[in-house]
Design a protein around this motif. Sequence first.
Motif, PDB file in Angstrom:
ATOM      1  N   ARG A 327       0.825  -1.207   0.000  1.00 62.04           N
ATOM      2  CA  ARG A 327       0.000   0.000   0.000  1.00 62.04           C
ATOM      3  C   ARG A 327       0.863   1.262   0.000  1.00 62.04           C
ATOM      4  NH1 ARG A 327      -4.074  -2.319   4.709  1.00 62.04           N
ATOM      5  NH2 ARG A 327      -5.537  -3.378   3.311  1.00 62.04           N
ATOM      6  N   ILE A 328       1.897   1.254   0.825  1.00 63.21           N
ATOM      7  CA  ILE A 328       2.791   2.425   0.909  1.00 63.21           C
ATOM      8  C   ILE A 328       3.557   2.616  -0.396  1.00 63.21           C
ATOM      9  CG2 ILE A 328       4.771   3.416   2.116  1.00 63.21           C
ATOM     10  CD1 ILE A 328       2.094   3.403   3.681  1.00 63.21           C
ATOM     11  N   GLU A 329       3.920   1.519  -1.030  1.00 61.37           N
ATOM     12  CA  GLU A 329       4.634   1.602  -2.313  1.00 61.37           C
ATOM     13  C   GLU A 329       3.782   2.323  -3.356  1.00 61.37           C
ATOM     14  OE1 GLU A 329       6.399  -1.498  -5.643  1.00 61.37           O
ATOM     15  OE2 GLU A 329       6.328  -2.130  -3.545  1.00 61.37           O
ATOM     16  N   VAL A 330       2.498   1.991  -3.396  1.00 60.13           N
ATOM     17  CA  VAL A 330       1.583   2.659  -4.322  1.00 60.13           C
ATOM     18  C   VAL A 330       1.395   4.121  -3.916  1.00 60.13           C
ATOM     19  CG1 VAL A 330      -0.776   2.695  -5.230  1.00 60.13           C
ATOM     20  CG2 VAL A 330       0.383   0.510  -4.880  1.00 60.13           C
ATOM     21  N   ALA A 331       1.295   4.367  -2.626  1.00 57.84           N
ATOM     22  CA  ALA A 331       1.119   5.736  -2.128  1.00 57.84           C
ATOM     23  C   ALA A 331       2.318   6.607  -2.489  1.00 57.84           C
ATOM     24  CB  ALA A 331       0.925   5.715  -0.612  1.00 57.84           C
ATOM     25  N   VAL A 332       3.511   6.052  -2.371  1.00 62.74           N
ATOM     26  CA  VAL A 332       4.736   6.784  -2.730  1.00 62.74           C
ATOM     27  C   VAL A 332       4.734   7.132  -4.208  1.00 62.74           C
ATOM     28  CG1 VAL A 332       7.246   6.555  -3.003  1.00 62.74           C
ATOM     29  CG2 VAL A 332       6.158   5.886  -0.840  1.00 62.74           C
ATOM     30  N   SER A 359      -3.408   5.392  10.962  1.00 70.11           N
ATOM     31  CA  SER A 359      -2.787   4.134  10.534  1.00 70.11           C
ATOM     32  C   SER A 359      -1.909   4.356   9.312  1.00 70.11           C
ATOM     33  CB  SER A 359      -3.861   3.096  10.203  1.00 70.11           C
ATOM     34  OG  SER A 359      -4.633   2.789  11.330  1.00 70.11           O
ATOM     35  N   PHE A 360      -2.374   5.181   8.389  1.00 76.05           N
ATOM     36  CA  PHE A 360      -1.601   5.484   7.182  1.00 76.05           C
ATOM     37  C   PHE A 360      -0.309   6.209   7.537  1.00 76.05           C
ATOM     38  CE2 PHE A 360      -0.841   8.566   3.599  1.00 76.05           C
ATOM     39  CZ  PHE A 360      -0.363   7.628   2.689  1.00 76.05           C
ATOM     40  N   ASN A 361      -0.406   7.223   8.397  1.00 76.50           N
ATOM     41  CA  ASN A 361       0.778   7.983   8.792  1.00 76.50           C
ATOM     42  C   ASN A 361       1.798   7.096   9.504  1.00 76.50           C
ATOM     43  OD1 ASN A 361      -0.176  10.368   7.724  1.00 76.50           O
ATOM     44  ND2 ASN A 361      -1.041  11.109   9.650  1.00 76.50           N
ATOM     45  N   THR A 362       1.294   6.216  10.380  1.00 74.01           N
ATOM     46  CA  THR A 362       2.193   5.317  11.119  1.00 74.01           C
ATOM     47  C   THR A 362       2.906   4.365  10.173  1.00 74.01           C
ATOM     48  OG1 THR A 362       0.771   5.403  13.085  1.00 74.01           O
ATOM     49  CG2 THR A 362       2.309   3.561  12.928  1.00 74.01           C
ATOM     50  N   ALA A 363       2.151   3.764   9.243  1.00 76.95           N
ATOM     51  CA  ALA A 363       2.730   2.811   8.290  1.00 76.95           C
ATOM     52  C   ALA A 363       3.691   3.518   7.329  1.00 76.95           C
ATOM     53  CB  ALA A 363       1.620   2.121   7.505  1.00 76.95           C
ATOM     54  N   PHE A 364       3.315   4.712   6.885  1.00 80.24           N
ATOM     55  CA  PHE A 364       4.152   5.455   5.934  1.00 80.24           C
ATOM     56  C   PHE A 364       5.492   5.814   6.570  1.00 80.24           C
ATOM     57  CE2 PHE A 364       5.634   8.803   3.196  1.00 80.24           C
ATOM     58  CZ  PHE A 364       5.104   8.500   1.949  1.00 80.24           C
ATOM     59  N   LYS A 365       5.436   6.285   7.809  1.00 79.47           N
ATOM     60  CA  LYS A 365       6.675   6.662   8.503  1.00 79.47           C
ATOM     61  C   LYS A 365       7.539   5.442   8.783  1.00 79.47           C
ATOM     62  CE  LYS A 365       8.369   9.785  12.046  1.00 79.47           C
ATOM     63  NZ  LYS A 365       8.013  10.776  13.088  1.00 79.47           N
ATOM     64  N   LYS A 366       6.901   4.316   9.063  1.00 80.88           N
ATOM     65  CA  LYS A 366       7.636   3.087   9.330  1.00 80.88           C
ATOM     66  C   LYS A 366       8.405   2.614   8.106  1.00 80.88           C
ATOM     67  CE  LYS A 366       6.980  -1.618  11.098  1.00 80.88           C
ATOM     68  NZ  LYS A 366       6.008  -2.585  11.669  1.00 80.88           N
ATOM     69  N   HIS A 367       7.807   2.799   6.916  1.00 77.20           N
ATOM     70  CA  HIS A 367       8.424   2.301   5.682  1.00 77.20           C
ATOM     71  C   HIS A 367       9.329   3.327   4.995  1.00 77.20           C
ATOM     72  CE1 HIS A 367       6.369  -1.611   5.340  1.00 77.20           C
ATOM     73  NE2 HIS A 367       5.343  -1.013   5.912  1.00 77.20           N
ATOM     74  N   THR A 368       9.102   4.621   5.224  1.00 79.56           N
ATOM     75  CA  THR A 368       9.887   5.647   4.524  1.00 79.56           C
ATOM     76  C   THR A 368      10.701   6.540   5.455  1.00 79.56           C
ATOM     77  OG1 THR A 368       8.121   7.320   4.561  1.00 79.56           O
ATOM     78  CG2 THR A 368       8.101   5.732   2.737  1.00 79.56           C
ATOM     79  N   GLY A 369      10.343   6.554   6.722  1.00 70.50           N
ATOM     80  CA  GLY A 369      11.050   7.417   7.663  1.00 70.50           C
ATOM     81  C   GLY A 369      10.489   8.827   7.729  1.00 70.50           C
ATOM     82  N   ASN A 370       9.477   9.110   6.910  1.00 72.79           N
ATOM     83  CA  ASN A 370       8.855  10.445   6.884  1.00 72.79           C
ATOM     84  C   ASN A 370       7.337  10.324   6.926  1.00 72.79           C
ATOM     85  OD1 ASN A 370      11.085  12.432   6.460  1.00 72.79           O
ATOM     86  ND2 ASN A 370      11.454  11.159   4.652  1.00 72.79           N
ATOM     87  N   THR A 371       6.704  11.412   7.305  1.00 72.05           N
ATOM     88  CA  THR A 371       5.249  11.453   7.208  1.00 72.05           C
ATOM     89  C   THR A 371       4.888  11.721   5.743  1.00 72.05           C
ATOM     90  OG1 THR A 371       5.150  13.835   7.607  1.00 72.05           O
ATOM     91  CG2 THR A 371       5.057  12.385   9.540  1.00 72.05           C
TER      92      THR A 371
END
Length: 379
Positions: A327-332, A359-371
């Motif tokens: 999901r984060i990959e697509v969001a990026v 949940s999105f912000n937490t997952a995004f920061k976990k995978h990319t290091g940024n909000t």
Amino acid sequence: MDKINLLVIVTVISLFISLFLAFFLLTVKTKHKISNVLFAIFLLVTAIDLSHVLFNLVAGGPSNLGMFRSTVAFLQIPVFYLYVLSVCYADFRLKPKHLLHLLPFLIANVVLLPRFYTVDAASKIDFIVNRQNMVELQFNHILVHIQVVVYFTAVFILLRKAKKLYFENNAGTNINAYNWLFQFTSVLTILYLIVILKNAFKFSDYAYISEWIKIAILIAQLFIICWYLYKALNHPDLFRNIDLKLKLVSDLVLEEKNSGQSAIGEKEYKEELLKLQRYMTEEKPFLNPALTIQDVAKKIKVPVRDLSLLINHKLEQHFYDFINAYRIEVAVDMLKDASKSKVTILEILYEVGFNSKSSFNTAFKKHTGNTPTSYRKHL
């Protein structure tokens, strides 16, 4: 305003809100009927326990009904435990074995039979006057304290297991519901610990301190009930249940070691991994916010047990994190796409399969290091 009037006002308000919420839970149409009924019972039992201030005002003295009313408190925590079970597990059903949770309540009443329930009014008065020396009341206070420790420990263990099972088998973004239930349980635990402190003073030379703590508890209960009422009205479908029959991956691995057999060999593992990766990239099932490991297993025709071991054990990722990574990959990619610069973060998170900004912000920061917002600004 004197202490008695304050107690009466707070008690009346607490009783009204408790009974209103219990009525709401019993009458609202929902698929989580058992959970609602159990929490309604918890509120009704709590209301009976709260009513001691009003009961004492109208009672002519010690009575069997008054003592029985006080022992109803032994039902509160067992009912709450069953409520948590029903919230965590979708297929929870009340069974005859759950009647065992009545034991503390029954024991508390049985010990009172010889020297309270079966004696005359004068003996009852003497029993209450000399309550600090009555072994039955001391026993019941010890019993309720043991009950508090045992049941709340069991609730926290249950929540920890349920949350882990959720991560291993679900990719929905309602995990915040379990976090909230953990917070609610923590608050109740603190409240019951304060009750234990109150009871300690009650049987000491500082009984007056117990009375003031009682007022504080009543006020705290009022705020806790209002807090739950707010949550119930604003989030009627707060929790997403999991299957009671599901096992933790650690238990599955242990079963394999004990049996000396492996669920899948290295060749099968690689084949199933390729099948899984192909399905994820081609079909994009992660866009479904309610995706479960059972859904994926059915589509790629792999047993749920094998798929769970593949993702949670072999890949060393919870299913929850595994799906969120896609999901984060697509969001990026969407954030990098200049043609989608006008698309809001909220629109993106819904489009990629999330249904919660936190949940999105937490997952995004976990995978990319940024909000997400910071990431977009620094492109």
